[in-house]
Scaffold this motif. Structure first.
Motif, short mmCIF file in Angstrom:
data_model
loop_
_atom_site.label_atom_id
_atom_site.label_comp_id
_atom_site.label_asym_id
_atom_site.label_seq_id
_atom_site.Cartn_x
_atom_site.Cartn_y
_atom_site.Cartn_z
N GLN A 10 4.07 24.36 9.00
CA GLN A 10 3.51 24.23 10.34
C GLN A 10 4.27 25.14 11.32
N ARG A 11 3.65 25.31 12.49
CA ARG A 11 4.26 26.08 13.56
C ARG A 11 5.59 25.41 13.94
N ARG A 63 7.63 23.65 21.82
CA ARG A 63 6.62 24.15 22.76
C ARG A 63 6.88 23.66 24.18
N ALA A 79 9.67 18.75 21.31
CA ALA A 79 9.16 19.85 20.47
C ALA A 79 9.43 21.18 21.18
N THR A 131 6.86 29.85 11.54
CA THR A 131 6.53 28.57 10.89
C THR A 131 7.69 28.12 10.01
N ASP A 155 5.75 23.18 17.01
CA ASP A 155 5.07 21.87 17.00
C ASP A 155 5.87 20.79 16.29
#
Ligand code: AHM
Ligand code: MG
Length: 335
Positions: free
Chosen positions: A301-302, A154, A152, A297, A305
């Protein structure tokens, strides 16, 4: 000049004073910056360097490659493969991952890039760029596989882009805010020209390819429709529109003065989640934008993520000034 902070010095300070980056990552980022400098020189030469036009080949996404797409890809690979800081690379322009050849030492990082973003602008002398993302190779002694890249956003340890415009500007995050460096062509080095970049939460400027309007989904039609109503509509203010067709240049404007950038899913190719690529474009830009106080986004969703399922995965993108991204995302939630 006394107070100039070079790219190298910025990275050394991130390493020593803030403990953000290990030495191997610093080396990697310096090599990427050097490669961007080389690409910038090729871009500047244009027709004189014989770099314009198509290359008579297609990439894995079925897009016709330009000569500069291929040159930029080769520059990044050749610069990065021998330094011992990388285990493997992946590029928008290559079908599968590129393992560091056995004759070279291996490192613990994975580098992903869109070597030349905005390819349709190369031949018309409009800003283009390079986008990159760095991940850590999962622990273990086995060789790198494509699955190791499917992390992901992040989990990125560094991300950035270099825009080749009137100035060549490199924009970087290692998770401690966003810094901008301008290429000093006489000195041949990138110099820090803005630290702690902040995207204003509110904006009156949007970027979307309006020619696709009839293909959009309802939430996007509603959001843009309300912007277009201006002072007379529910937003109570007039909006301005910009679309450069180089994500890197559109994002750079947003980094500089705010705005919202959108490349949503549309009905032209309903089975594709969007046009832009998650790993090479959306993830690095989403992290940079978040690090500058903005939001990113896919409508649901972000972006950071999203668990990727394949290397060349595509995604819808809404990013930039936080309040606008939150608004257009909320319109999707109310579906
Ligand atoms: P590329 O990586 O092949 O250049 O494609 C990505 C580009 C983005 O930079 C830009 O936002 C978008 O494609 C423009 O697409 P369109 O021509 O559909 O407006
Ligand atoms: Mg691109």
């Amino acid at each position: 000049m006394a107070n100039r902070i070079s790219f190298t010095r910025y990275l050394v300070e991130q390493q020593h004073e803030h403990g953000h980056i290990p030495a191997q990552l610093r080396l990697l980022l310096e090599v990427v910056a050097r490669a961007c400098k080389q690409i910038s020189m090729a871009v500047n030469k244009g027709a004189l360097g014989g770099v314009l036009g198509s290359a008579d080949s297609e990439n894995v996404q079925g897009e016709v490659q330009k000569k500069l797409d291929i040159i930029a890809n080769e520059v990044l690979i050749e610069a990065n493969e021998w330094g011992g800081h990388l285990a493997a690379m992946a590029s928008e322009e290559m079908d599968s991952i590129y393992l560091v050849p056995n004759r070279y030492p291996k490192g613990e990082f994975l580098l992903l890039f869109d070597p030349l973003d905005g390819s349709s602008n190369i031949d018309v002398n409009v800003s283009i760029g390079t986008i990159f993302s760095v991940l850590k190779k999962p622990d273990g002694d086995r060789g790198v596989e494509e699955g190791d890249f499917l992390q992901a956003g992040r989990q990125q340890v560094a991300a950035g882009y270099c825009v080749y415009g009137p100035q060549t500007t490199l924009v970087l995050t290692v998770g401690d805010g966003v810094a901008m460096f301008t290429l000093d062509r006489e000195q041949g080095s990138f110099v820090l020209t803005q630290d702690n970049v902040q995207i204003p939460a509110d904006t009156k400027e949007f970027a979307i390819n309006m020619s696709n309007m009839r293909h959009w989904d309802e939430p996007v039609k509603r959001y843009i429709g309300e912007c277009l109503e201006g002072k007379d509509g529910p937003r109570g203010k007039d909006f301005n529109m910009r679309w450069i067709a180089s994500m890197v240049a559109d994002v750079h404007r947003i980094m500089t003065r705010g705005g919202v950038f959108m490349y949503p899913w549309d009905k032209r190719e309903p089975n594709k989640p969007g046009k832009l690529r998650l790993m090479y474009e959306a993830n690095p830009m989403a992290w940079l934008v978040e690090q500058a106080g903005g939001a990113a986004t896919n409508g649901q969703q972000r972006i950071l993520d999203i668990a990727p399922s394949k290397l060349h995965e595509r995604v819808s993108v809404f990013l930039g000034s936080k309040n606008e991204v939150d608004r257009v995302t909320s319109y999707h939630e109310k579906l």
